[in-house]
Design an enzyme around this catalytic site. Structure first.
Site, PDB file in Angstrom:
ATOM      1  N   ARG A  88       0.809  -1.202   0.000  1.00  0.00           N
ATOM      2  CA  ARG A  88       0.000   0.000   0.000  1.00  0.00           C
ATOM      3  C   ARG A  88       0.850   1.262   0.000  1.00  0.00           C
ATOM      4  O   ARG A  88       0.321   2.366  -0.046  1.00  0.00           O
ATOM      5  CB  ARG A  88      -0.881   0.041   1.256  1.00  0.00           C
ATOM      6  CG  ARG A  88      -2.160  -0.721   1.118  1.00  0.00           C
ATOM      7  CD  ARG A  88      -3.086  -0.360   2.265  1.00  0.00           C
ATOM      8  NE  ARG A  88      -4.208  -1.269   2.327  1.00  0.00           N
ATOM      9  CZ  ARG A  88      -5.365  -1.039   1.721  1.00  0.00           C
ATOM     10  NH1 ARG A  88      -5.546   0.051   1.034  1.00  0.00           N
ATOM     11  NH2 ARG A  88      -6.345  -1.907   1.822  1.00  0.00           N
ATOM     12  N   ARG A 127     -22.459  -0.686  -2.616  1.00  0.00           N
ATOM     13  CA  ARG A 127     -22.182  -2.116  -2.481  1.00  0.00           C
ATOM     14  C   ARG A 127     -23.064  -2.782  -1.415  1.00  0.00           C
ATOM     15  O   ARG A 127     -23.237  -2.253  -0.315  1.00  0.00           O
ATOM     16  CB  ARG A 127     -20.709  -2.295  -2.117  1.00  0.00           C
ATOM     17  CG  ARG A 127     -20.257  -3.737  -2.018  1.00  0.00           C
ATOM     18  CD  ARG A 127     -18.791  -3.860  -2.219  1.00  0.00           C
ATOM     19  NE  ARG A 127     -18.001  -3.075  -1.270  1.00  0.00           N
ATOM     20  CZ  ARG A 127     -16.669  -2.987  -1.306  1.00  0.00           C
ATOM     21  NH1 ARG A 127     -16.006  -3.627  -2.245  1.00  0.00           N
ATOM     22  NH2 ARG A 127     -16.016  -2.266  -0.421  1.00  0.00           N
ATOM     23  N   ARG A 160     -21.726  -3.196   4.178  1.00  0.00           N
ATOM     24  CA  ARG A 160     -20.596  -3.324   5.095  1.00  0.00           C
ATOM     25  C   ARG A 160     -20.398  -2.038   5.882  1.00  0.00           C
ATOM     26  O   ARG A 160     -20.599  -0.949   5.360  1.00  0.00           O
ATOM     27  CB  ARG A 160     -19.319  -3.677   4.317  1.00  0.00           C
ATOM     28  CG  ARG A 160     -19.062  -5.167   4.306  1.00  0.00           C
ATOM     29  CD  ARG A 160     -17.944  -5.620   3.410  1.00  0.00           C
ATOM     30  NE  ARG A 160     -16.877  -4.637   3.212  1.00  0.00           N
ATOM     31  CZ  ARG A 160     -15.919  -4.791   2.318  1.00  0.00           C
ATOM     32  NH1 ARG A 160     -15.887  -5.859   1.558  1.00  0.00           N
ATOM     33  NH2 ARG A 160     -14.988  -3.879   2.186  1.00  0.00           N
TER      34      ARG A 160
END
Ligand SMILES: [Zn+2]
Length: 216
Positions: A88, A127, A160
């Site tokens: 990352r 999502r 989520r």
């Protein structure tokens, strides 16, 4: 073959991954998945990870490096891997190179998905996930036949806890500041493959990747 796949959140890394791992007969190693599994287990490490991720922050290099190292050391990674969510930042990229060099190995390709901001935001906040069978939906792009319910197993879909606009924008900003510099790092090594992450069908994204791998 050893790949890393990078790109802003929701650029399609997770969806294109199965095509890549099947094509090259390698393992998909997602740090996000590793973190979520740890959280699900409810360990002390899991609780620490949940707190960090709920705030839209990144897990420290030390912790991530160590989890990745332990995972890559396992026998099922011998044929190669697709690392997703790692590295990352530049330090993690250098850590991975040092780890591989120590084993007499090297990274073959760094796949970078590039996607537009408005598409990324809609993918993130829209999502919805089926926690029974794992199928993903999106209220903007891929709605289930019956609102809020999984087509395959009739389970109620959930959002989520980290799929909010605030967290989406924070993650995007972190990507641009922390992760995007690794593109230049891999470009200088001559192993960067830049791919369009705006496509609707992950298979089309995969075809771009395959074509670029074959061209090298
Ligand atoms: Zn389902």
């Amino acid at each position: 073959m050893r790949f890393i796949i990078t790109g802003p959140p929701a650029s399609g890394k997770g969806s294109v991954a199965p095509f890549i791992t099947k094509e090259y007969n390698i393992l998909h190693i997602s740090t996000g998945q590793m973190f979520r599994e740890e959280i699900k287990k409810g360990t002390a490490l899991g609780l620490e990870l949940k707190k960090i991720l709920d705030q839209g922050h990144l897990v420290s290099d030390e912790l991530t490096d160590e989890m990745v190292r332990q995972r890559l050391n396992q026998d099922d990674c011998k044929n190669g891997f697709l690392l997703d969510g790692f590295p990352r930042n530049i330090n993690q990229a250098k850590y991975l190179d040092a780890y591989l060099e120590e084993k007499g190995l090297k990274l073959d390709f760094a796949i970078a998905l590039v996607a537009d901001k408005d598409i990324i935001i809609k993918r993130l906040i829209g999502r919805r996930v089926c926690q029974t069978c794992g199928k993903n939906y999106n209220i903007y792009f891929t709605q289930p036949k019956k609102e809020g319910v999984c087509d395959l197993c009739n389970t109620k879909l959930v959002k989520r806890s980290d799929d909010t606009l605030e967290i989406a924008e924070a993650r995007l900003q972190i990507y641009n500041e922390e992760t995007a510099p690794i593109l230049k790092y891999y470009e200088e090594k001559g192993i960067l493959l830049k791919v369009d992450g705006n496509l609707k069908e992950s298979y089309d994204t995969f075809l771009q990747i395959k074509e670029k791998v074959n061209a090298k």
